[in-house]
Design a protein around this motif. Sequence first.
Motif, PDB file in Angstrom:
ATOM      1  N   PRO A  11       0.833  -1.208   0.000  1.00 23.04           N
ATOM      2  CA  PRO A  11       0.000   0.000   0.000  1.00 23.04           C
ATOM      3  C   PRO A  11       0.869   1.260   0.000  1.00 23.04           C
ATOM      4  O   PRO A  11       1.896   1.333   0.674  1.00 23.04           O
ATOM      5  CB  PRO A  11      -0.800  -0.118   1.303  1.00 23.04           C
ATOM      6  CG  PRO A  11      -0.733  -1.551   1.690  1.00 23.04           C
ATOM      7  CD  PRO A  11       0.579  -2.060   1.169  1.00 23.04           C
ATOM      8  N   PHE A  12       0.428   2.260  -0.742  1.00 21.15           N
ATOM      9  CA  PHE A  12       1.147   3.527  -0.851  1.00 21.15           C
ATOM     10  C   PHE A  12       0.852   4.439   0.339  1.00 21.15           C
ATOM     11  O   PHE A  12       1.632   5.336   0.652  1.00 21.15           O
ATOM     12  CB  PHE A  12       0.744   4.207  -2.170  1.00 21.15           C
ATOM     13  CG  PHE A  12       1.491   5.466  -2.493  1.00 21.15           C
ATOM     14  CD1 PHE A  12       2.864   5.453  -2.629  1.00 21.15           C
ATOM     15  CD2 PHE A  12       0.822   6.656  -2.679  1.00 21.15           C
ATOM     16  CE1 PHE A  12       3.567   6.612  -2.940  1.00 21.15           C
ATOM     17  CE2 PHE A  12       1.503   7.813  -2.997  1.00 21.15           C
ATOM     18  CZ  PHE A  12       2.877   7.804  -3.127  1.00 21.15           C
TER      19      PHE A  12
ATOM     20  N   LEU B 114       1.384  -0.260  -4.846  1.00 22.22           N
ATOM     21  CA  LEU B 114       2.607  -0.296  -5.643  1.00 22.22           C
ATOM     22  C   LEU B 114       3.049  -1.748  -5.787  1.00 22.22           C
ATOM     23  O   LEU B 114       3.484  -2.374  -4.821  1.00 22.22           O
ATOM     24  CB  LEU B 114       3.717   0.520  -4.974  1.00 22.22           C
ATOM     25  CG  LEU B 114       3.400   1.982  -4.659  1.00 22.22           C
ATOM     26  CD1 LEU B 114       4.592   2.640  -3.987  1.00 22.22           C
ATOM     27  CD2 LEU B 114       3.003   2.734  -5.907  1.00 22.22           C
ATOM     28  N   ALA B 115       2.935  -2.297  -6.983  1.00 20.71           N
ATOM     29  CA  ALA B 115       3.405  -3.663  -7.250  1.00 20.71           C
ATOM     30  C   ALA B 115       4.916  -3.606  -7.416  1.00 20.71           C
ATOM     31  O   ALA B 115       5.446  -2.727  -8.099  1.00 20.71           O
ATOM     32  CB  ALA B 115       2.755  -4.205  -8.510  1.00 20.71           C
TER      33      ALA B 115
ATOM     34  N   HIS C  25       4.794  -0.882 -10.424  1.00 24.03           N
ATOM     35  CA  HIS C  25       3.577  -0.615 -11.190  1.00 24.03           C
ATOM     36  C   HIS C  25       2.575  -0.036 -10.201  1.00 24.03           C
ATOM     37  O   HIS C  25       2.512  -0.477  -9.049  1.00 24.03           O
ATOM     38  CB  HIS C  25       2.989  -1.887 -11.795  1.00 24.03           C
ATOM     39  CG  HIS C  25       3.875  -2.549 -12.790  1.00 24.03           C
ATOM     40  ND1 HIS C  25       3.598  -3.789 -13.305  1.00 24.03           N
ATOM     41  CD2 HIS C  25       5.036  -2.158 -13.382  1.00 24.03           C
ATOM     42  CE1 HIS C  25       4.534  -4.130 -14.169  1.00 24.03           C
ATOM     43  NE2 HIS C  25       5.428  -3.160 -14.228  1.00 24.03           N
ATOM     44  N   VAL C  26       1.780   0.919 -10.648  1.00 29.40           N
ATOM     45  CA  VAL C  26       0.809   1.554  -9.766  1.00 29.40           C
ATOM     46  C   VAL C  26      -0.591   1.067 -10.124  1.00 29.40           C
ATOM     47  O   VAL C  26      -1.029   1.168 -11.275  1.00 29.40           O
ATOM     48  CB  VAL C  26       0.877   3.094  -9.866  1.00 29.40           C
ATOM     49  CG1 VAL C  26      -0.190   3.739  -9.002  1.00 29.40           C
ATOM     50  CG2 VAL C  26       2.258   3.590  -9.470  1.00 29.40           C
ATOM     51  N   TYR C  27      -1.275   0.536  -9.110  1.00 29.69           N
ATOM     52  CA  TYR C  27      -2.662   0.089  -9.248  1.00 29.69           C
ATOM     53  C   TYR C  27      -3.546   0.982  -8.390  1.00 29.69           C
ATOM     54  O   TYR C  27      -3.157   1.363  -7.281  1.00 29.69           O
ATOM     55  CB  TYR C  27      -2.833  -1.356  -8.753  1.00 29.69           C
ATOM     56  CG  TYR C  27      -2.167  -2.394  -9.611  1.00 29.69           C
ATOM     57  CD1 TYR C  27      -2.829  -2.937 -10.699  1.00 29.69           C
ATOM     58  CD2 TYR C  27      -0.892  -2.845  -9.320  1.00 29.69           C
ATOM     59  CE1 TYR C  27      -2.219  -3.911 -11.489  1.00 29.69           C
ATOM     60  CE2 TYR C  27      -0.280  -3.806 -10.104  1.00 29.69           C
ATOM     61  CZ  TYR C  27      -0.950  -4.336 -11.181  1.00 29.69           C
ATOM     62  OH  TYR C  27      -0.346  -5.284 -11.963  1.00 29.69           O
TER      63      TYR C  27
ATOM     64  N   PRO D 120      -1.924  -1.387 -15.480  1.00 28.20           N
ATOM     65  CA  PRO D 120      -1.385  -0.503 -14.435  1.00 28.20           C
ATOM     66  C   PRO D 120      -0.448   0.543 -15.018  1.00 28.20           C
ATOM     67  O   PRO D 120       0.001   0.431 -16.166  1.00 28.20           O
ATOM     68  CB  PRO D 120      -0.621  -1.477 -13.528  1.00 28.20           C
ATOM     69  CG  PRO D 120      -0.205  -2.573 -14.435  1.00 28.20           C
ATOM     70  CD  PRO D 120      -1.331  -2.720 -15.430  1.00 28.20           C
ATOM     71  N   ILE D 121      -0.166   1.555 -14.229  1.00 25.31           N
ATOM     72  CA  ILE D 121       0.810   2.574 -14.619  1.00 25.31           C
ATOM     73  C   ILE D 121       2.192   1.963 -14.411  1.00 25.31           C
ATOM     74  O   ILE D 121       2.532   1.536 -13.302  1.00 25.31           O
ATOM     75  CB  ILE D 121       0.630   3.854 -13.787  1.00 25.31           C
ATOM     76  CG1 ILE D 121      -0.777   4.420 -13.991  1.00 25.31           C
ATOM     77  CG2 ILE D 121       1.706   4.878 -14.143  1.00 25.31           C
ATOM     78  CD1 ILE D 121      -1.144   5.539 -13.054  1.00 25.31           C
ATOM     79  N   LYS D 122       2.986   1.916 -15.465  1.00 25.44           N
ATOM     80  CA  LYS D 122       4.296   1.262 -15.417  1.00 25.44           C
ATOM     81  C   LYS D 122       5.409   2.280 -15.597  1.00 25.44           C
ATOM     82  O   LYS D 122       5.160   3.442 -15.899  1.00 25.44           O
ATOM     83  CB  LYS D 122       4.386   0.186 -16.513  1.00 25.44           C
ATOM     84  CG  LYS D 122       3.360  -0.923 -16.361  1.00 25.44           C
ATOM     85  CD  LYS D 122       3.469  -1.937 -17.466  1.00 25.44           C
ATOM     86  CE  LYS D 122       2.435  -3.036 -17.278  1.00 25.44           C
ATOM     87  NZ  LYS D 122       2.508  -4.022 -18.354  1.00 25.44           N
TER      88      LYS D 122
END
Length: 165
Positions: free
Chosen positions: A89-90, A127-128, A143-145, A155-157
């Motif tokens: 978790p962010f 944040l993966a 990667h942002v989910y 996801p944002i890579k």
Amino acid sequence: MENIIIISGKVKYTITLEPSVWIFDDRRIDLTTYFSINKVISNSLEDYTKAVSKHWDREIMEGAIYPPTLKTEKKFEKEKVLTGTFGIPFKPFLVNSEPADDAHTLVIHSTDGDYEVLLERAFDLILAFSDTGKPLNADGPVHVYFGDGSNQQDPIKNVRGFTVK
């Protein structure tokens, strides 16, 4: 240095993130099941009480000795860490940066472009950092989910940093 991610901008503290150490963090979450299970808000005191109760019950049933099942469980957990797909978790990082009162947006900097997210929604980001036990070297380091899983398939890579505005 390319794996270091910084949270900066309208924050009291600039935070430096190193995703390669998160595999040892107890806050990590299994992304293979995270978006498919129902979210339940937990009470940490209640969770602790249940864990202690479960352990006590186990000792009563099996005795205080350590049966082979405990070794098997530890081996399973090690195996899971080495082969799992995890995120973190962010929210704790964003909270620790202490965004300014007039901050309203989080900008996610990526080599593919910048993405703006409302600060309220940014607290739910995931944040993966690993895929099947391997760091995200090709299109990472993270990667942002979104917390609701709405971008689970895309996801944002190639994330390089975060700026609070």
